[in-house]
Scaffold this motif. Sequence first.
Motif, mmCIF file in Angstrom:
data_model
loop_
_atom_site.group_PDB
_atom_site.id
_atom_site.type_symbol
_atom_site.label_atom_id
_atom_site.label_comp_id
_atom_site.label_asym_id
_atom_site.label_seq_id
_atom_site.Cartn_x
_atom_site.Cartn_y
_atom_site.Cartn_z
ATOM 1 N N LEU A 311 0.828 -1.205 0.000
ATOM 2 C CA LEU A 311 0.000 0.000 0.000
ATOM 3 C C LEU A 311 0.865 1.258 0.000
ATOM 4 O O LEU A 311 0.525 2.256 -0.641
ATOM 5 N N GLU A 312 1.991 1.212 0.721
ATOM 6 C CA GLU A 312 2.929 2.338 0.692
ATOM 7 C C GLU A 312 3.483 2.540 -0.712
ATOM 8 O O GLU A 312 3.621 3.680 -1.195
ATOM 9 N N LEU A 313 3.779 1.451 -1.396
ATOM 10 C CA LEU A 313 4.273 1.521 -2.763
ATOM 11 C C LEU A 313 3.218 2.126 -3.686
ATOM 12 O O LEU A 313 3.533 2.942 -4.558
ATOM 13 N N LEU A 314 1.961 1.744 -3.502
ATOM 14 C CA LEU A 314 0.881 2.292 -4.319
ATOM 15 C C LEU A 314 0.653 3.772 -4.027
ATOM 16 O O LEU A 314 0.360 4.561 -4.938
ATOM 17 N N ASP A 315 0.791 4.166 -2.757
ATOM 18 C CA ASP A 315 0.518 5.547 -2.357
ATOM 19 C C ASP A 315 1.604 6.515 -2.791
ATOM 20 O O ASP A 315 1.322 7.644 -3.209
#
Length: 342
Positions: A311-315
Amino acid sequence: MQHRVTIRDVAARAGVSAGAVSLALNNRPGVSQETRRRITEAARELGWSPNLAARSLARGPQVHTIGMAISREAVDEGLDALHMALIGGIEHVLEERPCSLLLHLTTSREMETALYKKWWQSGRVNGAVLTGVTADDPRIEPTHRLGMPVVAVTHPDHSGPFPAVWSDEAAAVTEAVRYLAVLGHRRIAHIAGPARLGSAQIRSRAFEDVAVELSLDGHRILSTDLSAHQGAAATRELLAATERPTAIVYDNDLMAVAGLAVAAELGLRVPDDVSLVAWDDSDLCQITRPNLSALSHDPFAFGSEIARCLLELLDTGRADHRIFGTPELVPRGTTGPPPRRP
């Protein structure tokens, strides 16, 4: 990196408008059969498929979907509680947002790579979790070229360009061997997983290093496919030797349970004649008699950390490698001092 093939790319290849492509591929009137054929051929050559995410915009807010492939062999053997807990941890974090987990069975790494390409180009997923990573894994390069956000569940040495989430398996193996050495064991064996697996390589290297450091006598490493059958066969080979080991460390719980049965078959007492340590502290370890000593970790929390990393990578477009804990040794009834020499 490759970009997602769009309807405009198909239109350019076929020499028509984007509207004509939409009509042709949605099987609507307004284009000739020859134009429809040319558009279909262009779409096939480019590997284009409908963007499902774009189609869903009209129905409401976009829902992020994370893809994860599971091998057919894992399902045939039965997904154990540890695998299910890891998946549960991933889903627990995804539920905090409008996110879902898409699981799919695959029979080969080539099939898995093709599946990721299909998912990404069609907008079916926003990212993926890569498991079972091997050294020089053939999935990493083609998946990276897609430009799809991916988190690899492995040590950074084997994750390529992807952020990695892993636990300190080397430290756990070192702790187990040191514990056995403190009990007095000098002949310790390691029944490992497939040599191609990144995790098996890390564990075996750590075992070799600590065995040399402690000057252990005749330590051995045997590779298996992690099945109960091969775990039993490797145990039988070790325990039938003239200078058999007095302790064995297994790469999973299933092989350790099989090893316990082999020891009984050969008339050996555990832990009086041989000590056994399992990797993964599962229910299996706690229902055997005696209970298996094991390296324990929290697969649910580990799965949650994998999801947070993705999710951090997506954000933000980036995420750092992260280590999540070290499995801890839980001594039980299968470890004790080595047998006394006559």
